[in-house]
Motif scaffolding. Structure first.
Motif, PDB file in Angstrom:
ATOM      1  N   GLN A   1      -3.324  -9.330   6.446  1.00 33.69           N
ATOM      2  CA  GLN A   1      -4.733 -10.226   7.622  1.00 33.69           C
ATOM      3  C   GLN A   1      -5.800  -8.973   8.454  1.00 33.69           C
ATOM      4  O   GLN A   1      -7.028  -9.135   8.824  1.00 33.69           O
ATOM      5  N   ARG A   2      -4.691  -7.863   8.947  1.00 35.01           N
ATOM      6  CA  ARG A   2      -5.628  -6.604   9.407  1.00 35.01           C
ATOM      7  C   ARG A   2      -6.729  -6.010   8.927  1.00 35.01           C
ATOM      8  O   ARG A   2      -8.152  -5.889   8.979  1.00 35.01           O
ATOM      9  N   LEU A   3      -6.217  -5.925   7.639  1.00 33.35           N
ATOM     10  CA  LEU A   3      -6.861  -5.109   6.457  1.00 33.35           C
ATOM     11  C   LEU A   3      -8.428  -5.771   5.866  1.00 33.35           C
ATOM     12  O   LEU A   3      -9.742  -5.380   6.201  1.00 33.35           O
ATOM     13  N   ALA A   4      -8.033  -7.680   5.684  1.00 33.55           N
ATOM     14  CA  ALA A   4      -8.976  -8.517   5.917  1.00 33.55           C
ATOM     15  C   ALA A   4     -10.287  -8.081   7.159  1.00 33.55           C
ATOM     16  O   ALA A   4     -11.531  -8.362   7.258  1.00 33.55           O
ATOM     17  N   GLU A   5      -9.628  -8.080   8.198  1.00 32.89           N
ATOM     18  CA  GLU A   5     -10.507  -7.863   9.583  1.00 32.89           C
ATOM     19  C   GLU A   5     -11.844  -6.736   9.973  1.00 32.89           C
ATOM     20  O   GLU A   5     -12.252  -6.646  10.378  1.00 32.89           O
ATOM     21  N   CYS A   6     -11.134  -5.618   9.273  1.00 32.24           N
ATOM     22  CA  CYS A   6     -11.556  -4.266  10.038  1.00 32.24           C
ATOM     23  C   CYS A   6     -12.646  -3.791   8.890  1.00 32.24           C
ATOM     24  O   CYS A   6     -12.421  -4.013   7.398  1.00 32.24           O
ATOM     25  N   PRO A   7     -13.201  -3.491   9.683  1.00 28.00           N
ATOM     26  CA  PRO A   7     -14.255  -2.672   8.794  1.00 28.00           C
ATOM     27  C   PRO A   7     -14.880  -1.617   8.439  1.00 28.00           C
ATOM     28  O   PRO A   7     -15.784  -0.818   7.528  1.00 28.00           O
ATOM     29  N   HIS A   8     -13.743  -1.100   8.105  1.00 20.95           N
ATOM     30  CA  HIS A   8     -14.130   0.637   7.633  1.00 20.95           C
ATOM     31  C   HIS A   8     -12.532   0.861   7.167  1.00 20.95           C
ATOM     32  O   HIS A   8     -11.566  -0.003   7.428  1.00 20.95           O
ATOM     33  N   LEU A   9     -12.426   2.139   6.478  1.00 19.41           N
ATOM     34  CA  LEU A   9     -11.259   2.362   5.796  1.00 19.41           C
ATOM     35  C   LEU A   9     -10.077   3.049   6.577  1.00 19.41           C
ATOM     36  O   LEU A   9     -10.575   3.678   7.838  1.00 19.41           O
ATOM     37  N   SER A  10      -9.032   2.231   7.001  1.00 19.92           N
ATOM     38  CA  SER A  10      -7.663   2.519   7.360  1.00 19.92           C
ATOM     39  C   SER A  10      -6.776   3.785   7.102  1.00 19.92           C
ATOM     40  O   SER A  10      -7.051   3.451   5.810  1.00 19.92           O
ATOM     41  N   LEU A  11      -6.110   3.481   7.483  1.00 20.90           N
ATOM     42  CA  LEU A  11      -5.236   5.025   7.551  1.00 20.90           C
ATOM     43  C   LEU A  11      -4.179   3.812   6.582  1.00 20.90           C
ATOM     44  O   LEU A  11      -3.562   4.430   5.852  1.00 20.90           O
ATOM     45  N   GLU A  12      -3.699   2.771   6.959  1.00 21.52           N
ATOM     46  CA  GLU A  12      -3.044   1.954   6.173  1.00 21.52           C
ATOM     47  C   GLU A  12      -3.866   2.242   4.328  1.00 21.52           C
ATOM     48  O   GLU A  12      -2.909   1.685   3.215  1.00 21.52           O
ATOM     49  N   ALA A  13      -5.172   1.601   4.397  1.00 19.63           N
ATOM     50  CA  ALA A  13      -5.645   1.695   2.992  1.00 19.63           C
ATOM     51  C   ALA A  13      -5.868   2.968   2.336  1.00 19.63           C
ATOM     52  O   ALA A  13      -5.474   2.912   1.536  1.00 19.63           O
ATOM     53  N   GLU A  14      -5.795   4.082   2.650  1.00 19.62           N
ATOM     54  CA  GLU A  14      -5.584   5.608   2.339  1.00 19.62           C
ATOM     55  C   GLU A  14      -3.871   5.518   1.785  1.00 19.62           C
ATOM     56  O   GLU A  14      -4.320   6.090   1.012  1.00 19.62           O
ATOM     57  N   VAL A  15      -3.308   5.648   2.904  1.00 17.47           N
ATOM     58  CA  VAL A  15      -2.204   5.827   2.302  1.00 17.47           C
ATOM     59  C   VAL A  15      -1.584   5.099   1.236  1.00 17.47           C
ATOM     60  O   VAL A  15      -0.753   5.376   0.112  1.00 17.47           O
TER      61      VAL A  15
END
Length: 158
Positions: free
Chosen positions: A97-111
């Motif tokens: 849910q948070r990834l879908a709402e995130c407009p930028h590359l998050s640390l979670e997506a990165e790791v």
């Protein structure tokens, strides 16, 4: 007073714990905060707050090595996503849910996508499994601007 720099222990419902001793802080107010052994070290682009053990620089307000901190966080995410005893926390669902709402590359997506942090893609597989549970077999995760690309190449996934 520096009380804001020390991790306040939240309700157990708002914390997921990893095998290695790290903690994932599920409260949206904790997002962006990175703690090391309970001390706030920095704020960044992470969707969850977290508390892990990593080496600090001399000034103690940031990690000495960002790669080491990312690996520690990647390990914590992986531990929590695959731990059946943490299932009631719904971390995979919250993260999706948070990834879908995130407009930028998050640390979670990165790791999750970094082979240094998750060499065999266990976290990504856990998220894909949760996505499939939430949405069924005939959907494919993508951003709005990717829809035409996905439909063109994966017409059976609508």
């Amino acid at each position: 007073k520096d009380d804001y720099r020390v991790l306040a222990r939240e309700s157990d419902d708002l914390i997921a714990r990893g095998f290695s001793g790290g903690q994932l802080l599920l409260d949206p107010k904790a997002a962006g905060k990175i703690f090391c052994r309970g001390i706030l070290t920095m704020e960044w682009r992470n969707l969850f707050g977290f508390d892990v053990d990593f080496a600090l620089s001399r000034d103690r307000n940031k990690p000495r090595d960002l790669a080491e901190m990312k690996v520690a966080y990647g390990q914590l995410l992986q531990e929590i996503l695959i731990d059946a005893s943490q299932a009631d926390k719904s971390v995979a669902r919250l993260l999706l849910q948070r990834l879908a709402e995130c407009p930028h590359l998050s640390l979670e997506a990165e790791v999750i996508t970094d082979t240094m942090c998750d060499p065999v893609g266990i976290s990504a597989k856990a998220l894909a499994t949760q996505f499939k549970k939430m949405n069924g077999d005939d959907v494919f995760p993508c951003r709005d601007y990717e829809v035409s690309f996905v439909k063109e190449r994966l017409s059976h996934k609508t």
